[in-house]
Design a protein around this motif. Structure first.
Motif, PDB file in Angstrom:
ATOM      1  N   LEU A 153      54.099  52.104  50.872  1.00 53.31           N
ATOM      2  CA  LEU A 153      53.754  53.183  49.712  1.00 53.31           C
ATOM      3  C   LEU A 153      53.081  52.900  48.491  1.00 53.31           C
ATOM      4  N   GLN A 154      53.400  51.632  48.490  1.00 49.96           N
ATOM      5  CA  GLN A 154      53.037  51.388  46.316  1.00 49.96           C
ATOM      6  C   GLN A 154      51.144  51.427  46.999  1.00 49.96           C
ATOM      7  N   ALA A 155      51.037  50.318  47.870  1.00 50.95           N
ATOM      8  CA  ALA A 155      50.088  50.121  47.802  1.00 50.95           C
ATOM      9  C   ALA A 155      48.781  51.056  48.051  1.00 50.95           C
ATOM     10  N   THR A 156      49.192  52.274  48.819  1.00 48.47           N
ATOM     11  CA  THR A 156      47.866  53.291  48.671  1.00 48.47           C
ATOM     12  C   THR A 156      47.532  53.135  46.730  1.00 48.47           C
ATOM     13  N   ILE A 157      48.558  53.298  46.003  1.00 52.46           N
ATOM     14  CA  ILE A 157      48.223  53.286  44.434  1.00 52.46           C
ATOM     15  C   ILE A 157      47.906  51.907  43.796  1.00 52.46           C
ATOM     16  N   ASP A 158      48.560  50.970  44.069  1.00 53.93           N
ATOM     17  CA  ASP A 158      48.259  49.719  43.647  1.00 53.93           C
ATOM     18  C   ASP A 158      47.911  48.324  44.134  1.00 53.93           C
ATOM     19  N   PRO A 159      46.773  48.416  44.030  1.00 57.22           N
ATOM     20  CA  PRO A 159      46.505  46.851  44.261  1.00 57.22           C
ATOM     21  C   PRO A 159      47.367  45.801  44.747  1.00 57.22           C
ATOM     22  N   GLU A 160      47.873  45.924  43.633  1.00 60.15           N
ATOM     23  CA  GLU A 160      49.035  44.692  43.562  1.00 60.15           C
ATOM     24  C   GLU A 160      50.550  44.501  44.930  1.00 60.15           C
ATOM     25  N   ALA A 161      50.359  45.544  45.204  1.00 59.21           N
ATOM     26  CA  ALA A 161      51.395  45.864  46.593  1.00 59.21           C
ATOM     27  C   ALA A 161      50.097  45.624  47.493  1.00 59.21           C
ATOM     28  N   PHE A 162      49.011  45.823  47.738  1.00 54.74           N
ATOM     29  CA  PHE A 162      48.213  45.528  48.662  1.00 54.74           C
ATOM     30  C   PHE A 162      48.013  44.016  48.876  1.00 54.74           C
ATOM     31  N   ALA A 163      47.616  43.306  47.836  1.00 51.95           N
ATOM     32  CA  ALA A 163      47.571  42.323  47.538  1.00 51.95           C
ATOM     33  C   ALA A 163      49.368  41.004  48.561  1.00 51.95           C
ATOM     34  N   LYS A 164      50.650  41.644  48.376  1.00 44.13           N
ATOM     35  CA  LYS A 164      51.670  41.210  48.757  1.00 44.13           C
ATOM     36  C   LYS A 164      51.144  41.125  50.499  1.00 44.13           C
ATOM     37  N   ILE A 165      51.074  42.384  50.679  1.00 47.01           N
ATOM     38  CA  ILE A 165      50.873  42.138  52.159  1.00 47.01           C
ATOM     39  C   ILE A 165      49.627  42.171  52.708  1.00 47.01           C
ATOM     40  N   TYR A 166      48.682  41.730  52.072  1.00 49.40           N
ATOM     41  CA  TYR A 166      47.671  40.979  52.467  1.00 49.40           C
ATOM     42  C   TYR A 166      47.992  39.686  52.505  1.00 49.40           C
ATOM     43  N   ASP A 167      48.396  39.184  52.117  1.00 44.33           N
ATOM     44  CA  ASP A 167      48.625  37.224  51.671  1.00 44.33           C
ATOM     45  C   ASP A 167      49.636  37.401  53.016  1.00 44.33           C
TER      46      ASP A 167
END
Length: 189
Positions: free
Chosen positions: A14-28
């Motif tokens: 949910l957070q990754a849709t607005i915050d790139p840091e959250a997506f970075a954790k998912i990516y990692d």
């Protein structure tokens, strides 16, 4: 092996849709499994890099389309990966290009010529055995062993029943074992 999902995954999504840091954790968290799955289906490491990038780009672009009530994020992610790889492989069937990447990888190998030859021969034997399997069987093996998905997740992704996935994997692995033993016997003659 890592747990089946990332801690607080739904919150991060949910957070990754607005915050790139959250997506970075998912990516990692998912990068290695996605890359390994892609690499299991694609021979060239540079193309595996490109396809992995495309997969995460599409995931980021379509993240707002993911709905946890329909299934796990991991299944959704590997469905996207499967579709991108399938498109790539379809296009490759139309083109036959000699890969300089494979030559470069051999030239840069840290092992001596004998070790490189033995490794290359083993990989060729495995690749030849995998070619005996149909596309569905190769894909299920890639999802199971390179992507690290369990049978339930593979079943959700492919539309097969969980028991059918298990049977197909068992039979495919058995066929691989027999093909590799046969190849080894032929080499020893």
């Amino acid at each position: 092996m890592k747990s089946s999902s990332l801690k607080n995954e739904n919150q991060l999504l949910l957070q990754a849709t607005i915050d790139p840091e959250a997506f970075a954790k998912i990516y990692d968290y998912y990068f290695t499994r996605v890359y390994n799955y892609v690499r299991s289906r694609v021979n060239r490491s540079s193309m595996a890099d490109d396809l992995t990038s495309q997969i995460f780009e599409r995931v980021l672009f379509k993240l707002d389309k993911f709905h946890p009530e329909r299934g796990s994020f991991r299944t959704w992610l590997f469905t996207i990966a499967h579709n991108i790889i399938t498109d790539y492989l379809r296009n490759q069937e139309k083109q036959h290009i000699v890969s300089l990447d494979m030559v470069r990888e051999l030239a840069c190998a840290r092992n001596g010529p004998e070790e490189v030859y033995i490794l290359q021969e083993s990989q060729q034997d495995l690749q030849a055995a995998l070619e005996l399997l149909n596309n569905r069987e190769r894909n299920l093996i890639g999802l199971k062993f390179w992507a690290g998905l369990n049978n339930r997740q593979i079943a959700q992704m492919t539309g097969l029943s969980e028991s059918n996935v298990g049977v197909i994997l068992y039979r495919s692995i058995r066929r691989l074992q027999l093909a590799l033993k046969k190849e080894e016997a032929c080499e020893n003659e």
